[in-house]
Design an enzyme around this catalytic site. Structure first.
Site, PDB file in Angstrom:
ATOM      1  N   HIS B  56       0.822  -1.214   0.000  1.00  0.00           N
ATOM      2  CA  HIS B  56       0.000   0.000   0.000  1.00  0.00           C
ATOM      3  C   HIS B  56       0.854   1.261   0.000  1.00  0.00           C
ATOM      4  O   HIS B  56       0.382   2.337   0.327  1.00  0.00           O
ATOM      5  CB  HIS B  56      -0.899   0.025   1.240  1.00  0.00           C
ATOM      6  CG  HIS B  56      -1.722  -1.198   1.429  1.00  0.00           C
ATOM      7  ND1 HIS B  56      -2.617  -1.625   0.470  1.00  0.00           N
ATOM      8  CD2 HIS B  56      -1.788  -2.109   2.442  1.00  0.00           C
ATOM      9  CE1 HIS B  56      -3.209  -2.738   0.895  1.00  0.00           C
ATOM     10  NE2 HIS B  56      -2.716  -3.054   2.086  1.00  0.00           N
ATOM     11  N   HIS B 219      -7.000  -4.574  -1.045  1.00  0.00           N
ATOM     12  CA  HIS B 219      -6.238  -5.820  -1.035  1.00  0.00           C
ATOM     13  C   HIS B 219      -6.653  -6.708  -2.193  1.00  0.00           C
ATOM     14  O   HIS B 219      -6.515  -7.914  -2.146  1.00  0.00           O
ATOM     15  CB  HIS B 219      -6.472  -6.588   0.260  1.00  0.00           C
ATOM     16  CG  HIS B 219      -6.151  -5.814   1.478  1.00  0.00           C
ATOM     17  ND1 HIS B 219      -7.049  -4.978   2.077  1.00  0.00           N
ATOM     18  CD2 HIS B 219      -5.004  -5.719   2.188  1.00  0.00           C
ATOM     19  CE1 HIS B 219      -6.479  -4.413   3.129  1.00  0.00           C
ATOM     20  NE2 HIS B 219      -5.246  -4.829   3.215  1.00  0.00           N
TER      21      HIS B 219
END
Ligand code: ADP
Ligand code: ADP
Ligand code: MG
Ligand code: MG
Ligand code: MG
Ligand code: MG
Lengths: 213, 333, 333, 213
Positions: B56, B219
């Site tokens: 991320h 995700h």
């Protein structure tokens, strides 16, 4: 070794669990890709490899120490949802056994203690489409077979069958816990990866803890 | 799978070596995979710890520095870090004023941070408070889900709460502020393509050339619905409609508007989408107090974006404007 | 083609509206497609103008602000801006101390800036000096080519020369400094995937799943050779070998090392590659004086990266460290 | 209108050029994708659409004014390499014609002036794989046919043929100017986009400037 399991047998169980997870890593990750984030196979594989290595490095003296070490290693190496959950399962089992060989009844009690730990940590209920849906039926089957006076070997076979059925039963379920719950209706029709791993855990128990049974 | 990587198993540790080399002002504990402020622990300051799966970037390691986080734990790709890491981070930032854990609402993150907090409590006198972010309106917050996911608001919260901690606010005040920021923010994301997890080696989901996924997570979790590809202005509407429907942002103080890229989307497209977002907000009567456009919370190589709105008052705007010096966000003195 | 856009023909103007909305400290002339510093022209300061095709964001518009550019002209995607834009930019930043044009060495950019300079000379008394960047070692600088392309060094040059202009150096000094920076920098890029030009609607070139293109340009120009996909550490070697072979970077002052993402590559991979770059440089005896890792000069959605090395001395390091306040680069007071 | 062309005919020429470029935009961009940056079709199309619109908006009074207006519009709207080059071509033509109807010889002189402008601006030589390789042969053919006393119509047909041959001849060339030169040997085997556009410019001349010829 009659109807009890010792440190060697438990070590064999963890090794066999590791072997099965390694063999199915791609499948587990594929299931997680469909309704999660495509890491369940890698997560469990990483943790179990570490657990097996730790067992070889510092072999624990007794069943409680062994299960605790495995639980701690999983917590330290897996991460994600399955790390704390599978870690807790082994830790709670450790708390339910002693330093002696584990007999059939104790093993059944220990596995249920593990289930209770998973429920307490993850707050899932049966039917939420999680590992609980394989682990719960496995515990029930163990208990029933124990009550009926069956051998550990027979009980484990029944438990493994129940775990596989529980795993299969997750397919039509709507996920209510974990990442799959974000999908709502779209989670229906997919098999839960965590429950699939639990079925492997019981399969490993049949091969390694069933003794001559 | 086409990526600038070596062994997929080493992605996180390899990238942390790069981060350490690129940012000598940070201290990276490679064993525990924790990125620390170089001067941590800062005596008398509340320590801010966050963390989560990797993939991320710049979140969270890129938000470590004066005015933001004191430490960030890097998990495996898309996998929550483990309690050991969080314990090491917590100890390393404890300057005597307590530590705040900033946790995104995912089962794994919540469980691991929970165990870490239990371990810290058992071992030491460090006071730890956890705040969970859950701003993703794509997920219904109900008995039937794990609750809304923590997404874009997390970045804004880390900045705002980081400024408050830097100013010396006490742990309880910092935690209250964090809860307030989380309560006042909402996000929604979409994907044009899937990401590819290095260890998995192939895209998490398949999307055909004329489809997009609305309500996707960071995700690679598939979203709630798949719809035909649409122009940016319609995407802006699709993302904002549920955000505006969930919370009233029309207050006179206005909103901090955050258009975030998911990793595979270039800045050109993010600015373009932001233009369409401003048009939708103007029609809805939402005043834009501040804005942030860029890729700050990514999902590996996923093409797509998220939009976050945060209701701000004078205090929040002042804290947002306060100096910050991290690899990912940097302004002021 | 999967992009966050509306009509492909409007990509540039739509994105400029977003930039204007996101950065109120800038002034965007939408008719001429020029991004200005809000306070331009700055009296007594050399005005710095750059520009080029769009699709490379944050370059150049994102580098406008105190300590860097005074104005940037945005052309169509991958197409040099036209002289009218450059004339408008030049007039708008003329604070009486002359204007420097920073031009990347592409036929289109050079010809259009040349015409613009002729037009300014014919129309006004503004003194204009042009400096052309040509740092891409993938291209041989010979009679048989249009000369090396201007790539990564352009970003570093705009920062360094911007600091010098901000400090009040005169036009001749600023231009000399720009030439020096260009002479001391070299770059090399590679692509994992092609970009897709919005108006074309499909990838500029095809690369199979196990191939990469070495020596690629930032406009989707194919590179000099296509080789099998390789691990990051080999890519680092392939990119650095020609760079180190072209110029000696082992001086005691060291090098500014810039690992740049091309738009579709996430920061995680850039940090990872940077770790491998540092390993190669260490072996080669190159000291890293400063570094920059991120996507600063992109090629739409292309996955890939470039590596730039710039020999720096104390003066250059000081200018690099000097404050800068732009959307794309920001540090110092 | 005998063998000369007036403002109407030149307007028709530019319109027809625009129409042909629009028709071939995808092809031009495709050629540019192979050895450049995939924008040549879009660039020329954008510029010519603007030029045609400008002609309709403020119709120029005479040939020189018309060619100048087209050149200026191309410079202001195209960008890239082709903007200054095609713009210069028209601007130089404007400088070579007067305010009267353009006769065949003047047209040929003007086109050569345009070529010289392109050469001066872009510094390409014949054989470098650029628009020069179509425009040069077209100018030569025009001159030869003029010298041989041919009509403008006939001369334009010969010029267009020469331009197409020149365009085709770029295929085996190694690029030495423009973006394609970065490719080195890999530029061989591809047709130059700019030369392809030049062939369309001459095709448009045949249809619109050839008169009854
Ligand atoms: N709250 C919960 N209780 C029990 N099991 C859960 C819970 N949440 C998730 N799980 C199990 O964890 C599995 C996912 O594990 P994994 O993919 O390793 O973690 P993550 O979801 O963090 O990526 C699910 O398939 C499910 O069986
Ligand atoms: N130096 C030059 N002299 C003449 N023609 C050139 C030169 N450089 C490029 N060209 C022509 O320009 C064409 C490319 O135009 P275009 O794609 O619109 O511009 P760009 O290369 O800037 O993207 C080439 O195909 C070639 O014919
Ligand atoms: Mg998972
Ligand atoms: Mg995970
Ligand atoms: Mg171009
Ligand atoms: Mg081109």
């Amino acid at each position: 070794m009659a109807d009890g399991v010792d440190v060697q047998a438990l070590t064999a169980w963890v090794r066999e669990f590791d072997r099965l997870v390694a063999e199915h890593e791609g499948e587990l990750t594929g299931l997680d890709a469909a309704i999660g984030d495509a890491d369940h196979g890698a997560n469990m594989h990483r943790g179990l490899t570490a657990a097996v290595a730790a067992l070889a490095g510092t072999p624990p003296a007794d069943p409680a120490a062994l299960l605790k070490q495995v639980g701690m290693t999983l917590i330290s190496k897996v991460g994600g949802a399955s790390g704390p959950l599978y870690g807790t399962l082994f830790l709670r089992m450790a708390g339910a056994v002693g330093t002696d060989e584990v007999d059939a009844a104790t093993y059944a009690r220990a596995l249920r203690a593990g289930l209770d730990g998973v429920l307490a940590r993850g707050k899932a209920e049966p039917g939420d489409k999680t590992m609980v849906d394989a682990l719960g039926p496995a515990c029930d089957a163990l208990d029933q077979e124990m009550a009926a006076g069956g051998s550990l070997a027979e009980a484990l076979r029944r438990a493994a069958t129940a775990a596989r059925q529980g795993r299969d039963a997750t397919v039509p379920m709507l996920a209510r816990k974990g990442r799959a719950s974000y999908l709502g209706e779209r989670s229906i029709g997919h098999q839960d990866p965590g429950a699939t791993t639990t079925a492997l855990l019981l399969d490993a128990a049949v091969t390694t803890l069933g003794g001559e049974g | 799978m086409k990526k600038l990587i070596n062994d997929p198993a080493d992605v996180v540790s390899d990238a942390l070596r790069g981060m350490a080399a690129a940012h000598p002002e940070l201290r990276v504990d490679h064993e525990n995979r924790v990125v620390f402020r170089g001067d941590a622990p800062v005596q008398g300051k509340v320590g801010l710890v966050s963390g989560g799966g990797s993939g991320h970037e710049p979140m969270h390691g890129g938000f470590v520095g004066p005015g933001m986080l004191d430490a960030a734990c890097a998990g495996e790709v898309f996998t929550s870090p483990v309690p050991d890491q969080m314990v090491a981070a917590t100890k390393g930032v404890d300057g005597g004023a307590g530590v705040l854990h900033i946790v995104k609402n995912y089962t794994g993150d919540v469980l691991n941070f929970e165990m870490a907090a239990e371990m810290v409590a058992a071992e030491s006198g460090t006071e730890v408070v956890s705040v969970v972010t859950d701003d993703d309106v794509a997920v219904q917050d109900s008995l039937y889900t794990a609750g809304r996911r923590g997404v874009g608001v997390t970045v804004l919260l880390e900045k705002i709460v980081g400024a408050a901690a830097e100013q010396g606010r006490p742990l309880s005040g910092v935690a209250d502020l964090a809860r307030k920021v989380n309560a006042q923010g909402r996000s929604m994301g979409m994907a044009l393509t899937s990401c590819t997890v290095p260890a998995a080696g192939r895209p998490t989901f398949d999307l055909s050339d004329d489809e997009m996924e609305i309500g996707v997570g960071i995700h690679g979790e598939p979203g709630r619905r798949r719809v035909p590809l649409a122009p940016a202005r319609e995407i802006a509407e699709m993302l904002l409609e549920p955000v505006l429907g969930d919370l009233d942002f029309t207050g006179s103080d206005g909103a901090l508007v955050f258009v975030n890229g998911l990793g595979g989307t270039p800045l050109l497209e993010l600015y373009l989408l932001f233009a369409d977002v401003t048009a939708v907000l103007e029609k809805a009567g939402v005043r834009i107090a501040r804005s942030l456009v860029g890729s700050y919370m990514t999902s590996l190589d996923m093409a797509g974006c998220s939009v976050t709105l945060l209701k701000v008052d004078d205090d929040l705007v002042r804290l947002w404007d306060a100096p910050v010096r991290t690899p990912g966000l940097r302004w002021g003195t």
